[in-house]
Design an enzyme around this catalytic site. Structure first.
Site, PDB file in Angstrom:
ATOM      1  N   HIS A  67       0.849  -1.200   0.000  1.00 49.28           N
ATOM      2  CA  HIS A  67       0.000   0.000   0.000  1.00 49.28           C
ATOM      3  C   HIS A  67       0.879   1.242   0.000  1.00 49.28           C
ATOM      4  O   HIS A  67       1.840   1.331   0.763  1.00 49.28           O
ATOM      5  CB  HIS A  67      -0.923   0.015   1.226  1.00 49.28           C
ATOM      6  N   SER A  68       0.560   2.191  -0.867  1.00 47.43           N
ATOM      7  CA  SER A  68       1.263   3.469  -0.922  1.00 47.43           C
ATOM      8  C   SER A  68       2.763   3.242  -1.115  1.00 47.43           C
ATOM      9  O   SER A  68       3.174   2.541  -2.029  1.00 47.43           O
ATOM     10  CB  SER A  68       0.963   4.279   0.347  1.00 47.43           C
ATOM     11  N   MET A  69       3.600   3.788  -0.235  1.00 45.65           N
ATOM     12  CA  MET A  69       5.048   3.643  -0.377  1.00 45.65           C
ATOM     13  C   MET A  69       5.517   2.213  -0.165  1.00 45.65           C
ATOM     14  O   MET A  69       6.628   1.856  -0.553  1.00 45.65           O
ATOM     15  CB  MET A  69       5.758   4.583   0.600  1.00 45.65           C
ATOM     16  N   THR A 103       0.118   3.372  -4.997  1.00 40.67           N
ATOM     17  CA  THR A 103       1.560   3.600  -4.882  1.00 40.67           C
ATOM     18  C   THR A 103       2.021   4.605  -5.937  1.00 40.67           C
ATOM     19  O   THR A 103       1.789   4.392  -7.129  1.00 40.67           O
ATOM     20  CB  THR A 103       2.326   2.280  -5.077  1.00 40.67           C
TER      21      THR A 103
END
Length: 909
Positions: free
Chosen positions: A173-175, A202
């Site tokens: 998730h995300s970074m 991301t």
């Protein structure tokens, strides 16, 4: 005084810019669809079992941990390791919690229970201590190395099992998704350790806020590796974006580059994912039930029955992801689907010779095959369209080859259908199927349920309508109405000249129905052919529906496709389509402040007095002083000789070129940002000036009134000691912390000076005779002893004006350094010294500079030989901020400290 220095027209302009900015923020935060994600719930109490790591590993990464997710009896059974399932590792993102794994972990557990645990997944999650890696990039490499160790630890938990896995699937998730991609850059990492990578929201292309060089360096390392090794990377990767609800990470940053024809990477927006069809915000993407169900269905279809692990076949993996995330044919996934199907059994065969046909099925006792002879229709029509409201997964439409009225076997065309929220539909171009003699629609025997099947033949030109998109300068004043008079089931509205992300407009679809007793469902689908970012709107007819049209990805230069608004309508209604139109800001703010700062320094040099900040902002902060230079450099970089000279000088890439590659540089964007930057600089100056006055009033209320300095000392007795202490603080702890302390010291000095000036003015108001004697005495004192300088009220006011501008610049420097400070404070129990520290070099230079400037008055520098040169520096530096700091904000403080350093040196020259 601050407001008095601005005329009413400029004040009205700044107020207008605030109003426009408010409208823009309203659109960003509230101008999207409501959150239609269903909440995912746990049926049993979630448990997180901490996996014991090797002692050396735990000592090397004291802030990080690895957990196994479980619920109820599953959690109890797996407390005694080893494990027997399929490992999946969840990586949280910026400030993310390892507990975010519970949504997808719980859904996977329920799915495994439905098949009596024939297969099941073991979901692991990494605790990154909720680090702010999107703002401070110094720990990204450390996180990547820890994940590598976690993968090796996870695989050891299955050692000795009959179907032990050799690799793990990763959901980032995300970074966390970027950290997963970075694994491939590690020297000792084996690519075979990952069999699948799914990233959620991301930012793959570039950081959202490039606040330090560690983030940009990390991105450059990861993306360069994937580009240079594209043909050798066999990792199947899926990137899912949240859409317009995600205002933290715009979807354009989440699309993986199409590196080669052999790439196994897919990028899609959640609003385009079948059976999901909703936009998610940055956090809800991890718990959105519709999306997590789709993900888990894909995971179970990826299982190899022989190994009981995720398949190693890259073609199958890509086929499964395409089936669930790109185009769903309303059928269960089959690796090798049967193209030819048997059409036998006790069924009725009913020929249909009309071009438009509707059948309402209700409590059917017999199976029925409706056959449509194609020979006559081919002479008149180009396409055939069929739809069914029965959303089961059985085959429903076939093609007979060289048949008269019925056929025993037919080509299963159901695999070419598309699943939509309320229907499954199929559109065929007749010339693509020359061997088909009949089209067959199958209606099964059903009891107690009702559904409708429609088919129609049509000419393409009668269902395709062109709707030009407004130009940039229409300002929402243009409109155009298109009336769909024909009673068709399907229309294509071609949105001409719609291909840039700065284009945003609304379409109003008005449906008017005749002789309809109940509401009819219509579906409007925005189809973007160059990227998977379709969005759907469901409306009940008759009604008026407003559709907001925006793009995440700009149309590539060599792409000639046209964006389409596909309308799945009702034949009983008439439709009208009416068209209405309606990260780099800190760099532009600082550029405006630098221009005002240069103007103040020049006014001090030429007139001996420093003018008000607001007045200089009005006079000096003009876009034509900055933008033409950036545009000219960008133009010249198109020539080979200039580009070679640029590279010889080791100059970084122009940010305008970087933004263009991200489709973020479009006409007038720089001008608009400059105007908003100037407006922000103005209101920021007003806020800082007001804050200084309020703090000085508080100072006077708490302490005895102070006097203006009788003897100006540039370097006081405690200044060297304070400077050394702050430098030691920067070296031993965190550079941003030392910068903040320096900033607070500087503000304290200015507040003290403001309090002294206010006290002096109040005393002169009470005793004017004493005022005249003091001024006369001060004048005589200046004439008799130039070297023994005394600060007058006029000099104090000039100094405060200059210091107020410096405070504005310093405030932005402090704000840009805040992420590393927050990261350091959050991890203080683990590390006393921040390493690596992006602000340390800046702190070493800024601390002594600001210590000197805090004791600097205009009277002490107005005769400096260096002042004229110092006043000329802010202009080229303002250009440099825009040229090199728009997409790399961490560079901006470097352009700020140069004029501050020259300002401080004016005391000595």
């Amino acid at each position: 005084m601050f407001l008095h220095s601005v005329n009413l027209w400029n004040l009205a302009f700044y107020a207008l810019m605030v109003f426009m900015a408010t409208l823009g923020l309203w659109d960003v935060f509230f101008g999207f669809e409501e959150n239609k994600c269903s909440m995912s719930y746990m049926f049993e109490y979630p448990e997180y079992q901490k996996i014991e790591l090797p002692k050396k590993l735990a000592k090397r990464y004291p802030a990080y941990e690895l957990y196994l997710y479980g619920e109820g009896s599953y959690a109890e059974e797996h407390k005694s390791l080893p494990l027997t399932g399929i490992p999946v590792l969840f990586l949280p993102g910026n400030a993310g919690s390892y507990k975010q794994v519970r949504s997808i972990g719980s859904i996977a557990l329920r799915k495994a229970e439905d098949i009596d645990f024939k297969y099941h997944f073991d979901f692991f999650s990494v605790n990154f201590n909720e680090e702010l890696v999107a703002l401070y990039g110094g720990s990204l490499q450390k996180q990547t190395k820890f994940v590598h160790e976690c993968i090796k630890t996870i695989l050891k938990l299955y050692k000795g099992q009959e179907f032990a896995p050799k690799s793990v699937a990763i959901i980032g998730h995300s970074m966390g998704g970027l950290v997963a991609r970075a694994l491939l850059t590690l020297k000792n990492f084996k690519q075979d350790l990952i069999n699948l990578l799914i990233t959620q929201a991301t930012p793959h292309v570039a950081p959202v806020m490039p606040l330090d060089r560690f983030i940009t360096d990390f991105y450059m390392t990861v993306n360069n590796y994937w580009i240079l090794n594209a043909r050798h990377i066999n990792l199947t990767t899926l990137s899912v974006a949240g859409g317009f609800r995600d205002y933290q990470v715009r979807s354009g940053l989440t699309f993986l580059p199409k590196l080669s024809h052999h790439t196994s990477a897919l990028s899609v927006v959640s609003s385009a994912v079948p059976k999901t069809w909703v936009s998610t915000d940055h956090l809800s993407i991890v718990w959105c039930k519709q999306l997590q169900l789709t993900t888990i269905r894909a995971f179970f279809d990826l299982i190899d029955a022989d190994t009981k692990q995720i398949t190693q076949n890259p073609k199958k993996k890509l086929s499964v992801l395409n089936h669930h995330f790109i185009r769903h044919p309303a059928k269960h996934f089959e690796e090798n689907p049967a193209i030819i199907s048997d059409l036998t059994g006790t069924s009725m065969w009913v020929p249909v010779k009309v071009s438009k046909w509707t059948y309402v099925a209700y409590n059917e006792s017999d199976k029925i095959y409706f056959t449509f002879p194609l020979a006559n229709h081919r002479k008149i029509y180009t396409h055939v369209y069929c739809q069914s409201t029965m959303l089961d997964t059985n085959s429903w439409i076939f093609g007979c080859i060289n048949s008269t009225s019925m056929c025993r076997q037919g080509v299963d065309l159901s695999w070419k259908a598309e699943l939509l929220p309320t229907i499954k539909s199929l559109t065929l171009r007749l010339q693509d199927y020359p061997s088909l003699s009949h089209l067959v629609v199958y209606v099964p025997s059903i009891h107690g349920s009702k559904f409708v099947v429609d088919c129609e033949f049509f000419k393409k030109e009668t269902r395709s309508i062109q709707l030009p998109v407004t130009h940039l300068f229409s300002f929402g004043l243009s409109s155009r109405k298109v009336i769909l008079n024909t009673s068709g089931l399907f229309y294509n509205i071609e949105l001409l000249n719609f291909g840039q992300i700065y284009q945003a407009f609304k379409i109003n679809v008005v449906s008017k129905c005749s002789s309809v007793k109940e509401e009819i469902t219509s579906i409007y689908k925005l189809h973007i052919p160059w990227s998977y970012e379709d969005s759907l709107t469901i409306a009940q007819a008759p009604s008026s529906t407003e559709i907001s049209l925006k793009l995440h990805i700009a149309q590539p230069e060599n792409d000639s496709h046209v964006a389409l608004l596909k309308m799945y309508t009702s034949s009983d209604c008439q439709y009208e389509v009416v068209r209405f139109h309606g990260g780099a800001l800190p760099a532009y703010v600082i550029s405006s402040i630098l221009l005002a700062y240069g103007g103040q320094l020049y006014s001090l040099f030429s007139t001996g007095h420093c003018l008000e900040y607001a007045a200089m902002l009005d006079k000096e902060a003009k876009p034509y002083k900055v933008d033409p230079f950036v545009i000219m450099i960008k133009f010249l970089l198109g020539y080979k000789w200039f580009k070679e000279l640029w590279d010889v000088l080791l100059l970084p890439e122009l940010d305008a070129i970087v933004l263009t590659s991200q489709s973020m540089c479009f006409p007038l964007v720089s001008l608009i940002l400059f105007l908003f930057g100037t407006c922000t600089a103005y209101w920021g100056g007003l806020l800082s000036s007001t804050s200084v006055r309020l703090l000085s009033s508080l100072w006077l209320a708490l302490k005895r009134p102070s006097e203006l300095p009788k003897d100006i000392k540039m370097i006081s007795a405690d200044l060297p000691f304070l400077t050394v202490v702050l430098i030691i603080v920067s070296w031993t702890t965190c550079g941003a912390f030392a910068i903040l302390l320096t900033y607070l010291y500087y503000v304290f000095k200015i507040v003290h000076l403001q309090a002294s000036l206010t006290s002096y003015k109040n005393s002169q108001t009470v005793n004017p005779k004493h005022s005249r004697r003091s001024e006369k005495k001060c004048s005589q004192h200046k004439d008799s002893a130039a070297h023994h300088r005394r600060l007058s009220a006029g000099d104090a006011e000039d100094s405060i004006r200059m210091h107020s501008t410096v405070i504005n610049l310093l405030t932005w420097v402090v704000l840009l350094s805040m992420p590393s400070l927050i990261y350091w404070l959050k991890n203080l129990r683990y590390y006393f010294k921040l390493n690596p520290d992006p602000c340390k070099p800046l702190a070493f230079i800024l601390i002594p500079t600001m210590a000197i400037l805090g004791n600097t008055y205009t009277v002490s520098i107005k005769s400096s030989k260096l002042l004229k040169t110092t006043s000329q520096f802010p202009l080229p530096l303002a250009v440099g901020v825009i040229a090199f700091g728009s997409a790399h904000l961490y560079r901006v403080p470097c352009f700020v400290f140069i004029p501050l350093l020259l300002h401080a040196l004016c005391n000595f020259m």
